[in-house]
Design an enzyme around this catalytic site. Structure first.
Site, short mmCIF file in Angstrom:
data_model
loop_
_atom_site.label_atom_id
_atom_site.label_comp_id
_atom_site.label_asym_id
_atom_site.label_seq_id
_atom_site.Cartn_x
_atom_site.Cartn_y
_atom_site.Cartn_z
N TRP A 130 0.85 -1.20 0.00
CA TRP A 130 0.00 0.00 0.00
C TRP A 130 0.88 1.24 0.00
O TRP A 130 1.86 1.32 0.76
CB TRP A 130 -0.89 -0.04 1.26
N ASP A 211 -1.44 -5.97 8.90
CA ASP A 211 -2.36 -4.86 8.64
C ASP A 211 -3.61 -5.47 8.02
O ASP A 211 -3.53 -6.09 6.96
CB ASP A 211 -1.67 -3.88 7.66
N LYS A 246 -13.43 0.52 5.88
CA LYS A 246 -14.12 -0.15 4.77
C LYS A 246 -15.23 -1.06 5.28
O LYS A 246 -16.34 -1.02 4.77
CB LYS A 246 -13.15 -0.99 3.92
C1 LMR Z 1 -6.56 3.18 -0.55
O1 LMR Z 1 -5.65 2.35 -0.53
O2 LMR Z 1 -6.93 3.72 -1.59
C2 LMR Z 1 -7.27 3.53 0.73
O3 LMR Z 1 -6.77 2.77 1.77
C3 LMR Z 1 -7.29 4.97 1.01
C4 LMR Z 1 -5.98 5.51 1.48
O4 LMR Z 1 -5.93 6.11 2.55
O5 LMR Z 1 -4.98 5.35 0.77
#
Ligand code: LMR
Length: 396
Positions: A130, A211, A246
């Site tokens: 992420w 996570d 979410k």
């Molecule tokens: C995403 O990955 O798009 C979401 O978790 C929003 C974010 O805060 O990045």
């Protein structure tokens, strides 16, 4: 003084919100930020949340501080939701926990706790991970390194390569894992993979840091935490950061939870004071509101069932959009195998197209996705599937 600081580029994910909003093309499609949307593109407030909010409004009689741990019923409810009611770590009181401002807050408090531990720790993150994991951990002052994770050719996990890296780690290493619905790829570890990760963690002594921001949006509330629960039984120490953005749709209420599994209950008590101290030194305590709503839902059978049913239907809709997208891509006769789309889990899929193609989709078709070619499948709807598949064919 401030003239030394220049403007930074927009956030790779959140930056997409405003460019999409300003696009006047009536056919625009938002596959950017990971937010669940219904068929009309709306992110509705879940019905159980609406009911909990009404109940909370009628009963809350004070806005005084709630204390550093957050809403106690929220923390214990999330612990059970993630670890399970049969968890031996929970029954032995080995899990410290704190409500946090979203999953980001949980990750950050976890990172700062690690910073307090003696020794030079390295956090290993999946390649890719992420977009915000690295800045979050790095700004807490931790060293970050990637471990191999994704095979772009197959759209699946390259577990052999990942495992080979885990075999080289030791007690000064922390391995950040995605509990389910891997963000950005949608490629999840199988249960056998989790078993192997647990074995490596026990043998090598590294600590898993999981996570989990999408529990319930993959294969179901219980299925999505099978890996975490297995790890919890196999290893002594474990860190879990969870988010209610979410699965409870509480995005802007910034509701998350950090849980630290320790070797015994005395250590859990000590760690409880440490994480509360980290929070106090940063933002004092988490906003309470989202925690109250989740607590109301998790402790009321009828509301809990209503919430679970709605969550299940959201997960089902994402699954059917995956099949619909694949079908439409296949109908276009595209000469690339996209069947991984229906094998991946949760809200995201990595299309595996290059940055020029991503930009072309944005500039020529108003289809928005992260530069990495991650799409938020929940941003699709049955009306736009053909449009997206045709656009994809055109840029390929
Ligand atoms: C995403 O990955 O798009 C979401 O978790 C929003 C974010 O805060 O990045």
């Amino acid at each position: 003084m401030f003239d030394q600081l220049s403007a930074l580029p927009a956030d790779p994910l959140l930056g997409l919100i405003s460019i999409y909003r300003d696009d006047t093309n009536p056919n625009k499609v938002d596959l950017g930020v990971g937010v669940y949307r219904d068929e009309t593109g709306h992110t509705a407030i879940m019905s159980a949340i609406q009911k909990a909010a009404r109940q909370h409004m009628e009963t809350e009689d004070s806005k005084t501080y709630i204390g550093p741990q957050g809403v106690p019923g929220f923390v214990s409810g999330i612990k059970s939701l993630v670890f399970g009611t049969a968890s031996s770590a929970l029954s032995n009181q080995r899990v410290a926990g704190i409500q946090t401002p979203g999953g980001c807050g949980a990750l950050r408090v976890g990172a700062e706790l690690l910073k307090r531990v003696k020794g030079e720790l390295t956090i290993w993150v999946s390649d890719p991970t992420w977009a915000n994991h690295i800045p979050l951990m790095k700004s807490a002052g931790l060293e970050i390194k990637p471990y191999p994770y994704f095979n772009i050719e197959t759209g699946a996990v390259n577990f052999e390569a990942m495992d080979a890296q885990l075999a080289k780690l030791g007690p000064n290493d922390i391995v950040l894992l995605h509990g389910c619905c891997h963000n950005p790829t949608g490629a999840d570890l199988s249960f056998e993979n989790w078993q192997q990760v647990a074995k490596r963690a026990s043998e090598q002594g590294f600590i898993p840091f999981v996570d989990i921001a999408y529990q319930g949006l993959g294969d179901g509330l219980e299925e999505d935490v099978k890996g975490i629960r297995y790890l919890s039984e196999q290893v002594e120490e474990l860190i879990v950061a969870t988010s209610c953005s979410k699965n409870f749709g509480l995005y802007r209420e910034r509701t998350g939870c950090l849980m630290i599994q320790t070797k015994n209950s005395e250590q859990a008590d000590a760690i409880q004071t440490q994480i509360q101290d980290v929070a106090r030194a940063n933002y004092s305590m988490s906003p309470a509101y989202g925690g109250y709503l989740v607590d109301i839902i998790l402790s009321n059978d009828a509301l809990r069932t209503e919430w679970k049913n709605e969550l299940d239907s959201m997960a089902l809709r994402v699954k059917s959009l995956r099949s619909g997208l694949l079908e439409n891509i296949q109908q276009q006769g595209i000469d690339k195998d996209f069947s991984f789309i229906t094998q991946q889990k949760g809200m995201f899929s990595y299309l595996g197209i290059n940055i020029e193609q991503v930009r072309q989709l944005r500039n020529e078709f108003s289809i928005y996705m992260a530069d990495s070619s991650r799409i938020n499948v929940a941003g699709l709807n049955t009306q736009c599937l053909e449009y997206v598949a045709k656009a994809l064919k055109s840029v390929l």
